[in-house]
Scaffold this active site. Sequence first.
Site, PDB file in Angstrom:
ATOM      1  N   ASP A 111       1.990  -8.481   1.362  1.00 47.18           N
ATOM      2  CA  ASP A 111       1.960  -7.071   0.982  1.00 47.18           C
ATOM      3  C   ASP A 111       0.509  -6.593   0.998  1.00 47.18           C
ATOM      4  O   ASP A 111      -0.373  -7.256   0.451  1.00 47.18           O
ATOM      5  CB  ASP A 111       2.534  -6.892  -0.425  1.00 47.18           C
ATOM      6  N   ASP A 218       2.082  -1.161   1.802  1.00 47.17           N
ATOM      7  CA  ASP A 218       2.582  -0.350   0.704  1.00 47.17           C
ATOM      8  C   ASP A 218       2.080   1.090   0.815  1.00 47.17           C
ATOM      9  O   ASP A 218       0.936   1.334   1.207  1.00 47.17           O
ATOM     10  CB  ASP A 218       2.087  -0.972  -0.609  1.00 47.17           C
ATOM     11  N   GLU A 276       5.557   1.260   4.442  1.00 44.35           N
ATOM     12  CA  GLU A 276       6.460   1.921   3.504  1.00 44.35           C
ATOM     13  C   GLU A 276       6.214   3.425   3.610  1.00 44.35           C
ATOM     14  O   GLU A 276       5.182   3.923   3.174  1.00 44.35           O
ATOM     15  CB  GLU A 276       6.187   1.434   2.080  1.00 44.35           C
ATOM     16  N   ASP A 354      12.669  -2.397  -5.049  1.00 46.83           N
ATOM     17  CA  ASP A 354      12.609  -1.103  -5.730  1.00 46.83           C
ATOM     18  C   ASP A 354      13.970  -0.445  -5.908  1.00 46.83           C
ATOM     19  O   ASP A 354      14.035   0.740  -6.266  1.00 46.83           O
ATOM     20  CB  ASP A 354      11.701  -0.143  -4.947  1.00 46.83           C
TER      21      ASP A 354
END
Length: 583
Positions: A111, A218, A276, A354
């Site tokens: 990430d 992210d 994302e 999430d």
Amino acid sequence: MGSNFFHHPDGWVGTTPWWKDAVFYQVYPASFKDSNGDGWGDIPGLISKIDYLHHLGVDVVWLSPMFESPQQDMGYDISDYQAVYARYGTLADVDQLIAACHSRGMKLILDLVVNHTSDQHAWFRESRSSKSNPKRDWYIWKPPRYDNAGYRIPPTNWRGYFAGSTWTWDEATQEYYLNLYGPFQPDLNWENPECRAAIYEVAMRFWLDRGIDGFRIDTVNKYSKRTDFPDAPITCPDAPHQPAPEMWCNGPRIHEFIHEMQTQVLAPYNAVSVGELSNTPLPSQVLPYVSAAARELDMVFEFSMIRLGTGDLFHGKYLYRPFPLSVLKRHVATWQTFIEGTDGWHTVFCENHDNGRAVSRFGDDSTPELWEASAKTIALWQATLTGTLFLYQGQEIGMKNMPRSWGIEEYKDVESLGFFNEVVALGDEKKIAATLHGLQILARDHSRLPFQWDESPNSGFTGEGVAPWMRVHDEYRELNAAKQLQDPESVLGFYGKVLKLRKKYGDIFVHGKFKLLFPEDESLFTYVKEGVEVGHGSDGEHRRALVVMNFTSRDQKCPNVSSALGCRKGEERLLSWAVFIGK
């Protein structure tokens, strides 16, 4: 229920980038496997289960943040990009994980969280130390405003993702800093070229030089903010802070920044990238990010489908909104077809860290029979869609949401508690009950329960007598990987079969064209996939597959789809799923 797989004698051999045909698997390290009995998952625990993932058919492991962090947002608040949070392990453990993946022909991505850091990061400590510090401009600082009564107010009226203002007052330097998420997550200033250069070197090249294969990036479309910092329109008159994603999503320099990241860092390492991409609901907005010619990102996560059922993203997110199957199908069709005729690419996913569990959101987990049928139907649905497939840990065994009998005390997530406490403060009992109901379906906490490995205490996630960081699901003795590994007809066994089917018929399922049938049918989800050409010249052919799935708890009659490929006249009634492949 039943499935009909008519296998073509020739497997699919693609010539496209490797990551298009790969199966990615997201590991949330705190909840995957604890190796040392402290109740917290770790990297050695993941290494011990690499063969499980390899056997399943996973090509790429995506490891969620394991960096040094105060853990106020489960590692999405990083205080040191080049260190590993001690409960997860060490740099040597990461090196061993890289080697374990590569020795099995698998890859590893990490990430990349660079929209913001922790307020404990050395960069921010310097930035807030004085207005003249060289790193002051590495974050976004603004002086206060004053209302008509002379009271200090934030620079804008923007509401953050975790409730409250996006601005936090710093008493020492008498200015506000911007934080789109929590006050403990100050936003980096991507307008500063020195800051960007440090991100590329410290947070990216450091790990690429150690041998990782790329990044899940992210909040990738939030780096470029409106630098004039206007107030947002008043859309929630009773709230002090207003939703303002248009001020920081897809901003004026975002494509410049991502192209720079690609050309300076990702491309030289041949590193894969998946971004994302939130608050970007139109295909015309998404395509510039994933066009091969644009040289930005390989693929992105778009969230229209996975966020079905959620309320307003900023006010009332957890006020659940039921939706019919036709709406789900419409979203799937939109994102299955938006890349046709372009040089872009797409991702396929229905779970992540999430969101609530897919089997509890899109299926029926009320009985063992309906749970199993739902989990297998979801497996088939995902495995037959065009794009790169991403699985989330536990999805392959049909892990469920936490039981509804659990109280709010079992919810640990900063976002869940922020929204719940906000409505509690308002004192509206109906809204409190509605928010709790929504959390029971949608909360991020559901996906973070410990992985259910076996029937031993704590589901084999950690040792007997250890208190895991989150409570283990009550049903772990009935629903676990060890039990399913012994049963080829289990949900896990079915995932193994459909992943093999997907790879064998990659021309159809990974790369094929999608055509939705019966879009208004609220019971069956039916579509045709047409593959890219297999063979050459007069021997070339386009293989097609018909997918029929029952999204109800009752028997349904197979629709008249003989002209589209599949059911013969008078075909059997379908409880769950069927696939038909032919020329």
